[in-house]
Scaffold this motif. Structure first.
Motif, PDB file in Angstrom:
ATOM      1  N   MET A 243       0.987  -1.133   0.055  1.00  0.00           N
ATOM      2  CA  MET A 243       0.045   0.033  -0.212  1.00  0.00           C
ATOM      3  C   MET A 243       0.943   1.295   0.124  1.00  0.00           C
ATOM      4  O   MET A 243       2.013   1.318   0.677  1.00  0.00           O
TER       5      MET A 243
ATOM      6  N   GLU B  70      -3.032   6.178   5.882  1.00  0.00           N
ATOM      7  CA  GLU B  70      -2.261   5.612   6.864  1.00  0.00           C
ATOM      8  C   GLU B  70      -1.699   6.717   7.761  1.00  0.00           C
ATOM      9  O   GLU B  70      -0.901   6.715   8.551  1.00  0.00           O
TER      10      GLU B  70
ATOM     11  N   TYR C 147      -6.628  -4.815   6.040  1.00  0.00           N
ATOM     12  CA  TYR C 147      -6.358  -4.253   4.680  1.00  0.00           C
ATOM     13  C   TYR C 147      -6.359  -5.285   3.887  1.00  0.00           C
ATOM     14  O   TYR C 147      -6.072  -6.420   3.999  1.00  0.00           O
TER      15      TYR C 147
ATOM     16  N   ALA D 120      -2.560  -6.623   8.238  1.00  0.00           N
ATOM     17  CA  ALA D 120      -1.371  -7.150   8.492  1.00  0.00           C
ATOM     18  C   ALA D 120      -1.371  -7.402   9.980  1.00  0.00           C
ATOM     19  O   ALA D 120      -1.995  -6.568  10.458  1.00  0.00           O
TER      20      ALA D 120
ATOM     21  N   ARG E 198       8.943  -5.706  10.435  1.00  0.00           N
ATOM     22  CA  ARG E 198       9.135  -4.115  10.131  1.00  0.00           C
ATOM     23  C   ARG E 198      10.129  -3.639  11.273  1.00  0.00           C
ATOM     24  O   ARG E 198       9.979  -3.740  12.517  1.00  0.00           O
TER      25      ARG E 198
ATOM     26  N   ARG F 150       6.409   0.998   9.147  1.00  0.00           N
ATOM     27  CA  ARG F 150       5.279   0.776   8.369  1.00  0.00           C
ATOM     28  C   ARG F 150       5.392   1.078   6.721  1.00  0.00           C
ATOM     29  O   ARG F 150       4.640   1.140   6.004  1.00  0.00           O
TER      30      ARG F 150
HETATM   31  N1  GLY Z   1       1.903  -0.345   6.046  1.00  0.00           N
HETATM   32  C1  GLY Z   1       1.281  -1.597   6.384  1.00  0.00           C
HETATM   33  C2  GLY Z   1       1.836  -2.441   7.364  1.00  0.00           C
HETATM   34  O1  GLY Z   1       2.888  -1.971   8.088  1.00  0.00           O
HETATM   35  O2  GLY Z   1       1.119  -3.294   7.867  1.00  0.00           O
END
Ligand code: GLY
Length: 394
Positions: free
Chosen positions: A54, A60, A270, A283, A326, A352
């Protein structure tokens, strides 16, 4: 350790990490005439392999992250050119689609939160608008009946991170970047004063000599030995936040035409539909150390919530469950710039926004490597914010 004068073991720059950030930097640096080696035992197997793609600076948006928003918008604006350039260079379509994003509300409280978010968008000059119950389903007939409304962020798009990774690998290779499938064990510093980098030692014992080293290993940045204490402390601040995505496939495309985000009973979810019938559901967000094993409960929760928003999801085929880490910095904003000894550069902490921020990071760091300066829009994200008395970037 083995060090040779073999040109195969020397470069202008060694980049540690062959995810989207590391490969993007390598590609742009090579395009500027630098000789680059990228080191990674499993290129693309980290966060890049799990990301849904995305490109969502608007939907976001988090309160109080204005500096990050500015950077996110710059990078989102570069995706069109990246897509053209990478497709021309490699013949690979990176799946950049200007599809827009719909954010659905689950209940009245969500609707109020979305109205507040829309008001914030307006104050910041961002484009979004509220959608009523009917318009929501007219735009996306695959959504469940009875959702009370939503928000359209028409300028939030998508890219396919795995296709982007393949294209960057190929474009970097064509630009002369060499890829070593080894683990970087240690950053080497000059013997005398330790005030500049001289290369990277691999797990094989070989040493790659280079005057500049870029740390782009995502959440694994702290696994490198040899960092001076200030940089090791910075690396230790980057925390792994596990994200799990489900990669589904429908027999034919068209279940959704836009990215759909929402929260179901307060839990975010999402769905990112590709042109060929694939749908990525994401996620999870788990602070569980470096454990990347897929967790059954997360699969269940993602499917349950995705199906609550889009009932037909349960009919799709489950092709892959992916997990990635992440890299979260203390203020959740990226950490980009020179750190510690001369020649050492950090490009991490993208949290993210790793996919979204790949273009602006790659171009900015390539500029730093060739001209010695970061562009003004990256200065607020310098590592110095964690080592000086100045505030954080978000
Ligand atoms: N930007 C989407 C996520 O970190 O899940």
């Amino acid at each position: 350790m083995t060090s040779t004068n073999d040109p195969a073991d020397r470069a202008d720059v060694v980049v540690v990490g062959a995810g989207l950030i590391g490969l993007g930097i390598a590609w742009r640096a090579a395009a500027r005439g630098l000789d680059v080696i990228v080191v990674d035992p499993a290129p693309g197997a980290g966060a890049s392999g799990a990301a849904a793609g995305m490109l969502a600076p608007v939907s976001e948006l988090h309160y109080g992250e204005d500096a990050l928003l500015a950077l996110n918008l710059i990078s989102a604006g570069r995706y069109g050119d990246w897509s053209k350039e990478l497709t021309e260079a490699t013949g690979t379509d990176i799946g950049y689609r200007e599809c827009g994003t719909v954010v659905t509300a689950w209940d009245g409280a969500d609707l109020t939160a979305l109205r507040d978010l829309q008001a914030l968008h307006e104050r910041l000059g961002l484009h979004s608008r509220m959608l009523g119950r009917r318009e929501l389903r007219e735009l996306e007939p695959g959504l469940a009946a009875g959702l009370p409304g939503g928000l359209l962020a028409a300028e939030d798009h998508q890219v396919d991170p795995q296709a982007l990774h393949a294209a960057l690998t190929s474009a970097a290779g064509a630009a002369g970047v060499r890829l070593r499938r080894r683990r970087a064990r240690r950053v080497q510093l000059s013997d005398v004063s330790g005030d500049r980098v001289t290369g990277v030692e691999l797990d094989s014992g070989e040493v790659l000599a280079a005057g500049q080293v870029v740390l782009a290993g995502g959440a694994r940045i702290r696994e490198l030995d040899g960092l001076p204490p200030s940089v090791a402390a910075l690396a230790g601040m980057v925390r792994p936040v596990k994200g799990q995505t489900l990669h589904l496939r429908a027999d034919r495309p068209g279940l959704l035409t836009r990215v759909v985000r929402g929260s179901v009973r307060g839990v975010p979810v999402y769905l990112v539909p590709r042109d060929d019938g694939r749908v990525v559901v994401g996620a999870s967000s788990e602070e569980a150390g470096f454990d990347t094993r897929p967790r059954a409960g997360a699969v269940y929760e993602l499917l349950r919530d995705a199906q609550a928003l889009v009932p037909e999801i349960g009919e799709l085929m489950l092709e892959r469950v992916a997990t990635g880490l992440r890299p979260g910095s203390p203020d959740n904003a990226p950490v980009i710039g020179p750190a510690g000894p001369e020649g050492l550069v950090v490009a991490g902490g993208h949290f993210r926004n790793g996919v979204l921020l790949a273009p602006v990071t790659a171009e900015g760091v390539a500029g730093l490597l060739t001209e010695g300066e970061l562009p003004a829009h990256l200065i607020p994200f310098s590592p110095q914010r964690f080592t000086s008395t100045k505030g954080a970037a978000g």
